[in-house]
Design an enzyme around this catalytic site. Structure first.
Site, PDB file in Angstrom:
ATOM      1  N   SER A  83      10.003   0.809   8.507  1.00  9.68           N
ATOM      2  CA  SER A  83       9.089   0.332   7.479  1.00  9.68           C
ATOM      3  C   SER A  83       9.336   0.976   6.116  1.00  9.68           C
ATOM      4  CB  SER A  83       7.659   0.538   7.955  1.00  9.68           C
ATOM      5  OG  SER A  83       6.767  -0.057   7.061  1.00  9.68           O
ATOM      6  N   HIS A  84       8.343   1.691   5.635  1.00  8.88           N
ATOM      7  CA  HIS A  84       8.366   2.249   4.278  1.00  8.88           C
ATOM      8  C   HIS A  84       8.970   3.652   4.264  1.00  8.88           C
ATOM      9  CE1 HIS A  84       4.893   3.108   6.644  1.00  8.88           C
ATOM     10  NE2 HIS A  84       4.814   4.277   6.024  1.00  8.88           N
ATOM     11  N   ASP A 143       7.983  -3.083   0.550  1.00  2.00           N
ATOM     12  CA  ASP A 143       8.520  -1.889   1.211  1.00  2.00           C
ATOM     13  C   ASP A 143       9.839  -2.162   1.941  1.00  2.00           C
ATOM     14  OD1 ASP A 143       7.514  -3.322   3.392  1.00  2.00           O
ATOM     15  OD2 ASP A 143       7.040  -1.492   4.502  1.00  2.00           O
ATOM     16  N   ASP A 150      10.822  -2.895   4.969  1.00  2.00           N
ATOM     17  CA  ASP A 150      10.995  -4.074   5.821  1.00  2.00           C
ATOM     18  C   ASP A 150      10.216  -5.287   5.334  1.00  2.00           C
ATOM     19  OD1 ASP A 150       8.591  -2.794   6.423  1.00  2.00           O
ATOM     20  OD2 ASP A 150       8.553  -3.580   8.461  1.00  2.00           O
ATOM     21  N   ASP A 189       6.968  -5.898   4.744  1.00  2.00           N
ATOM     22  CA  ASP A 189       5.620  -6.313   5.135  1.00  2.00           C
ATOM     23  C   ASP A 189       4.532  -5.750   4.216  1.00  2.00           C
ATOM     24  OD1 ASP A 189       5.878  -3.735   6.076  1.00  2.00           O
ATOM     25  OD2 ASP A 189       5.266  -4.181   8.141  1.00  2.00           O
ATOM     26  N   ARG A 190       4.849  -4.728   3.442  1.00  2.00           N
ATOM     27  CA  ARG A 190       3.841  -4.182   2.521  1.00  2.00           C
ATOM     28  C   ARG A 190       4.013  -4.729   1.114  1.00  2.00           C
ATOM     29  NH1 ARG A 190       2.677   2.173   3.701  1.00  2.00           N
ATOM     30  NH2 ARG A 190       2.275   1.907   5.930  1.00  2.00           N
ATOM     31  N   LYS A 246       1.878  -8.255   8.709  1.00  2.00           N
ATOM     32  CA  LYS A 246       1.528  -8.310   7.305  1.00  2.00           C
ATOM     33  C   LYS A 246       2.751  -8.796   6.536  1.00  2.00           C
ATOM     34  CE  LYS A 246       2.115  -3.336   7.067  1.00  2.00           C
ATOM     35  NZ  LYS A 246       1.536  -2.449   8.062  1.00  2.00           N
TER      36      LYS A 246
HETATM   37  C1  G1P Z   1       0.310   3.489   8.468  1.00  2.00           C
HETATM   38  C2  G1P Z   1      -0.860   2.829   7.791  1.00  2.00           C
HETATM   39  C3  G1P Z   1      -1.356   1.681   8.626  1.00  2.00           C
HETATM   40  C4  G1P Z   1      -0.209   0.714   8.897  1.00  2.00           C
HETATM   41  C5  G1P Z   1       0.972   1.448   9.478  1.00  2.00           C
HETATM   42  C6  G1P Z   1       2.186   0.553   9.599  1.00  2.00           C
HETATM   43  O1  G1P Z   1      -0.075   3.982   9.739  1.00  2.00           O
HETATM   44  O2  G1P Z   1      -1.893   3.743   7.534  1.00  2.00           O
HETATM   45  O3  G1P Z   1      -2.409   1.040   7.969  1.00  2.00           O
HETATM   46  O4  G1P Z   1      -0.614  -0.290   9.760  1.00  2.00           O
HETATM   47  O5  G1P Z   1       1.337   2.551   8.648  1.00  2.00           O
HETATM   48  O6  G1P Z   1       2.604   0.065   8.364  1.00  2.00           O
HETATM   49  P1  G1P Z   1      -0.482   5.515   9.985  1.00  2.00           P
HETATM   50  O7  G1P Z   1       0.682   6.336   9.522  1.00  2.00           O
HETATM   51  O8  G1P Z   1      -1.680   5.775   9.117  1.00  2.00           O
HETATM   52  O9  G1P Z   1      -0.781   5.585  11.440  1.00  2.00           O
HETATM   53 ZN    ZN Z   2       6.721  -2.017   6.424  1.00  2.00          ZN
END
Ligand code: G1P
Ligand code: ZN
Length: 540
Positions: A110-111, A274, A276, A278-279, A373
């Site tokens: 992800s990010h 981000d 991938d 989705d954000r 998302k």
């Molecule tokens: C974090 C975000 C959460 C999101 C997840 C995946 O998870 O807070 O809202 O769904 O990344 O993108 P966390 O690290 O808080 O468990």
């Molecule tokens: Zn992501």
């Protein structure tokens, strides 16, 4: 088929969004193979069709080859894979649904930054296109603790650079354009003629893909199909290390975009996504939109887009997300839902047709068009709303707050805390909850305090210990939970909220508006004495 003996490797427990580890861990002997075999052992591979793709980070291409061989060796009939093993997470979700497949494997962290010493991840999505629910990820984890062998093939790498059909032994491999079907889906949801007329009329936008996966998607949709000026999309070439960027679209990591949007001659609209895809973060000229407000504004205006003109069935938000969206749901006379953190909790509500739009405070927004998302979806819905209302982002926000009131909101992250200290802090806080109601701190009276538990309204499954909530009599709220996605120690997330009903104080800086709530949170959780931390590392 070759069967390789292996043994369990500790810690292959999927978190909020799949299994995430440092890249060298994933590259370790049998590490990826063990987890992939555990996936296939749990979901079954024989005769099945899967989607495969990732965000292009370091190890993406090698991992794709490993997974293809293992899918073939486990008897899968067909894999649909994005060209170059690339797929954004929402595009993967769409392909799973569009092709009525049995699920998909997404390679992403992800990010989180990518590179030889950064992060990698693997996640399984179900046939509805959404992340595997907890019962399934738990079964995968359990399988990793018992694993004794995995199946693979001895074959050369397969060429993923050309679109078209090929094969790994008996398994069909369809290499597809990662963008085309997704772009068509977007075109079916939004008023592309109105958005492109807005661009032709001189509307200026900056889209920052942060050297991550949405670059090709953004160029195709914004510049090619909608006619945004060439160069609207920056950092639009996905790179294995994201160009050294931290591809997390928030004001800290997307600082260049923030500076441009708050500088002289700012474009009308700015957005970032981000690793991938989705954000999303959206920002107007001189007007930052918090993700919780973005969800509320999108929900209140979604009917302006063709795909949502029939209205919304319901709005779902994660528990730590502000209650701004609840106020919109109430005014629309539709249901609102409060779920634990993580997109997987929205799946049942979307599948059952109970919610249409969902969102999280962590820069995640989406709808029932896929089961993830979707960053570009949110950006396009904003563009559709801007085109339909012909107003600035700042004006739309101001009108929204005047009508619904404003939920001041911020999240403070304390990163890389020693796990034992973070656990001790949360345990002490949980222990103190029964004594909190009635207590007054910083002039705020505690009304209720609990550890959030969720009963899924569709399947009745219960998820406990999802985060501590402290609710105050004036509607302010503190939430604390530990991250489920971090790869280094523990990350404490402190979520802060305060509601202002009237036009008074609508323009305060959120940190100033929240100051008493922040002080109360530190006093209640004893953050400094447990962790030694006084100030957060990241504020969003
Ligand atoms: C974090 C975000 C959460 C999101 C997840 C995946 O998870 O807070 O809202 O769904 O990344 O993108 P966390 O690290 O808080 O468990
Ligand atoms: Zn992501």
């Amino acid at each position: 088929m070759t069967t390789i003996s292996t043994q369990p490797i500790a810690g292959q427990k999927p978190g909020t969004s799949g299994l995430r580890k440092k890249t060298p861990v994933f590259m370790g002997k049998h590490y990826l193979e063990n987890f992939v075999q555990a996936i296939f052992d749990v979901v079954g591979a024989a005769g099945k069709t899967f989607v495969l793709g990732g965000d292009g980070r370091y190890f993406n291409d090698t991992a794709a080859q490993v997974i293809l061989r293992m899918a073939a060796a486990n008897g899968a009939a067909r894999v649909i894979i994005g060209q170059g093993a690339i797929l954004s997470t929402p595009a993967a979700s769409h392909l799973i649904r569009l092709n009525k497949t049995d699920g998909g494997i997404i390679m992403s962290a992800s990010h989180n930054p990518g590179g030889p010493n950064e992060d990698f991840g693997v996640k399984f999505n179900m046939s509805n296109g959404g992340p595997a629910p907890e019962g399934v990820t738990e079964a995968m984890y359990k399988r990793t603790t018992e694993i004794a062998q995995y199946h693979t093939l001895e074959t050369a790498d397969i060429d993923l650079s050309k679109i078209g059909r090929t094969a790994v032994r008996d398994m069909i491999v369809d290499v597809v354009d990662p963008v085309a079907d997704y772009a068509t889906l977007m075109e079916s949801l939004f008023d592309f003629p109105a958005i492109s007329a807005m661009f032709r009329g001189g509307f200026r936008m900056r889209m920052d893909s942060m050297c991550a996966v949405t670059g090709p998607y953004a160029v195709e949709i914004l510049e090619k199909r909608l006619g945004a000026a060439a160069g609207t999309c920056v950092n639009a070439t996905p790179l294995p290390d994201f160009g050294g960027m931290h591809p997390d679209p928030n004001p800290t990591w997307a600082k260049a975009l923030m500076d441009e949007m708050f500088g002289a001659n700012a474009p009308d609209f700015g957005a970032a996504s981000d690793g991938d895809g989705d954000r999303n973060m959206v920002v107007g000229a001189g007007a930052y939109v918090s993700p919780s407000d973005s969800l509320a504004v999108l929900a209140a205006n979604a009917h302006l887009a063709p795909g949502y003109k029939a209205g919304l069935k319901g709005i779902a938000r994660s528990m730590p997300t502000s209650a701004a969206a609840d106020r919109v749901a109430a005014s629309l006379g539709i249901e609102s839902y409060e779920t634990p953190t993580g997109w997987k909790f929205f799946g049942n509500l979307l599948d059952a047709g109970r919610a249409t739009i969902c969102g999280e405070e962590s820069f995640g927004t989406g709808s029932d068009h896929v089961r993830e998302k979707d960053g570009l979806w949110a950006i396009l819905l904003w563009l559709n709303i801007l085109a339909a209302r012909n107003q600035s982002v700042a004006a739309i926000l101001a009108e929204h707050w005047a009508k619904f009131g404003r939920n001041y909101y911020s999240r403070h992250d304390f990163e890389a805390i020693a796990s034992d200290k973070a656990d001790a802090m949360m345990a002490a806080l949980r222990g103190s909850l029964p004594g909190l109601p009635g207590k007054v701190l910083e002039g705020l009276t505690v009304q209720a305090a609990d550890d959030f538990a969720y009963t899924d309204p569709v399947d009745g499954s219960v998820s406990k210990a999802q985060g501590v909530r402290i609710l105050f009599a004036d509607g302010s709220r503190i939430v604390l939970r530990l991250s489920g996605t971090g790869t280094e120690g523990a990350t404490l997330r402190l979520y802060l909220e305060r509601y202002a009903a009237g036009p008074d104080g609508l323009d305060l800086d959120p940190q100033a508006a929240l100051a008493p709530v922040i002080r109360a949170a530190h006093a209640l959780a004893q953050i400094e004495s447990h962790t030694g931390r006084v100030a957060p590392d990241v504020i969003t």
